[in-house]
Design an enzyme around this catalytic site. Structure first.
Site, mmCIF file in Angstrom:
data_model
loop_
_atom_site.group_PDB
_atom_site.id
_atom_site.type_symbol
_atom_site.label_atom_id
_atom_site.label_comp_id
_atom_site.label_asym_id
_atom_site.label_seq_id
_atom_site.Cartn_x
_atom_site.Cartn_y
_atom_site.Cartn_z
ATOM 1 N N VAL A 1 0.864 -1.304 -0.034
ATOM 2 C CA VAL A 1 0.022 0.042 -0.028
ATOM 3 C C VAL A 1 0.939 1.168 0.079
ATOM 4 O O VAL A 1 0.466 2.447 -0.196
ATOM 5 C CB VAL A 1 -1.116 0.058 1.220
ATOM 6 C CG1 VAL A 1 -2.043 -1.022 0.947
ATOM 7 C CG2 VAL A 1 -0.420 0.059 2.349
ATOM 8 N N ASN B 1 -6.621 0.030 7.477
ATOM 9 C CA ASN B 1 -6.011 -0.672 8.650
ATOM 10 C C ASN B 1 -4.718 -1.037 8.850
ATOM 11 O O ASN B 1 -4.199 -0.958 9.762
ATOM 12 C CB ASN B 1 -6.914 -1.992 9.019
ATOM 13 C CG ASN B 1 -6.265 -2.774 9.961
ATOM 14 O OD1 ASN B 1 -6.622 -2.462 11.118
ATOM 15 N ND2 ASN B 1 -5.590 -3.790 9.772
ATOM 16 N N SER C 1 -5.027 5.218 16.288
ATOM 17 C CA SER C 1 -4.338 4.885 17.611
ATOM 18 C C SER C 1 -4.650 5.880 18.600
ATOM 19 O O SER C 1 -4.478 7.066 18.191
ATOM 20 C CB SER C 1 -2.868 4.415 17.562
ATOM 21 O OG SER C 1 -2.373 4.362 18.769
ATOM 22 N N TYR D 1 6.095 6.521 15.030
ATOM 23 C CA TYR D 1 4.512 6.238 15.281
ATOM 24 C C TYR D 1 3.572 7.212 15.555
ATOM 25 O O TYR D 1 2.667 7.385 15.329
ATOM 26 C CB TYR D 1 4.497 4.887 16.133
ATOM 27 C CG TYR D 1 3.365 4.140 16.452
ATOM 28 C CD1 TYR D 1 2.805 3.375 15.163
ATOM 29 C CD2 TYR D 1 2.335 4.539 17.395
ATOM 30 C CE1 TYR D 1 1.564 2.709 15.441
ATOM 31 C CE2 TYR D 1 1.323 3.776 17.708
ATOM 32 C CZ TYR D 1 1.131 2.858 16.777
ATOM 33 O OH TYR D 1 -0.386 2.172 16.653
#
Length: 257
Positions: A73, A99, A152, A165
């Site tokens: 992706v 996702n 998240s 992240y």
């Protein structure tokens, strides 16, 4: 199975066509199973061709309709081809679930690896941009277009996992809101789910134990518990919801984690 148990309390998605990234295992698998259990046709997109095919076969064995596609992706070309292939296989596209994700252990600023940082941005930000843009003609043709980001809680509250992240997940939520703003008038609803700690392979066992000790509910989430919220946002019950971030974290937000 948790995904199908959760599905029993949700509205049906018969005739809807969904594309789920990172669908081979963990939360992605739960999203695919739940959407299929509600009657949607589902195309599963993942780099792991074998596990992805296994999850698609599991859906078929339960009476659902599923297609498996192997793609990276982070490649714009791959996203364009996958979107076209999914729409061709299912006769269109109504639901897009972003996702796919990566997680790295915590590092200080001085120790943050440039390649890791870039890779996290590619998977969490570039990939949903590429795929949504590629899927846009199909979503515009749908009467029930939904885009759901699985982000998240650490995109909202820094948790010390890694600069890459945290930055990527925060940017992901900004991307979601921008898309929601642009496409609300064209009836494409865009929202995000922000899980806390979830029992998946991506979360090391020692980290699961540490998180469980501070989550007010006293345990980690099962993947199906996240999937049920994704399915709600994909359905008719969320027809007046867009640009929203739904936390699913067992009360972790209450205590600031």
């Amino acid at each position: 199975m948790i995904a199908y148990t959760a599905a029993s309390s949700l509205g049906r998605l018969d005739g809807r066509r969904a594309l789920v990234t990172g669908a081979a295992r963990g939360m992605g698998r739960a999203h695919a199973l739940t959407l299929a259990g509600l009657g949607a046709s589902v195309t599963l997109l993942d780099l792991d061709e074998v596990e992805n095919a296994n999850t698609a076969q599991e859906i078929k064995s339960l009476g659902g309709t599923a297609y498996a596609l192997a793609a990276d992706v982070t490649s714009r070309t791959a996203c364009e081809r996958a979107s076209e292939a999914a729409a061709s296989a299912m006769g269109g596209l109504d639901i897009l679930v972003h996702n796919a994700g990566l997680m790295y252990s915590g590092t200080g600023l001085a120790d943050t690896d440039d390649e890791d940082f870039h890779r996290l941005l590619m998977v969490n930000v570039h990939a949903p941009l590429y795929l949504t843009r590629a899927a846009l003609p199909y979503l515009l043709a749908s009467d029930h277009a939904r885009v759901v980001f699985v982000s998240s809680q650490w995109g909202q509250v820094p948790g010390g996992h890694s600069y890459g992240y945290m930055t990527a997940k925060a940017a992901q939520l900004g991307l979601m809101k921008t898309m929601a703003t642009e496409f609300a008038g064209r009836q494409i609803l865009v929202n995000a789910v922000t899980p806390g700690a979830v029992i998946t392979r991506m979360v090391p066992e020692e980290y699961q134990q540490a998180e469980q000790a501070v989550i007010p509910i006293g345990r980690l989430a099962e993947p199906g518990e996240i999937a049920s919220v994704v399915a709600f946002l994909a359905g008719d019950g969320a027809s007046f919801i867009t640009g929203q971030t739904i936390g699913v974290n067992g009360g972790a937000c209450i205590v600031g984690i």
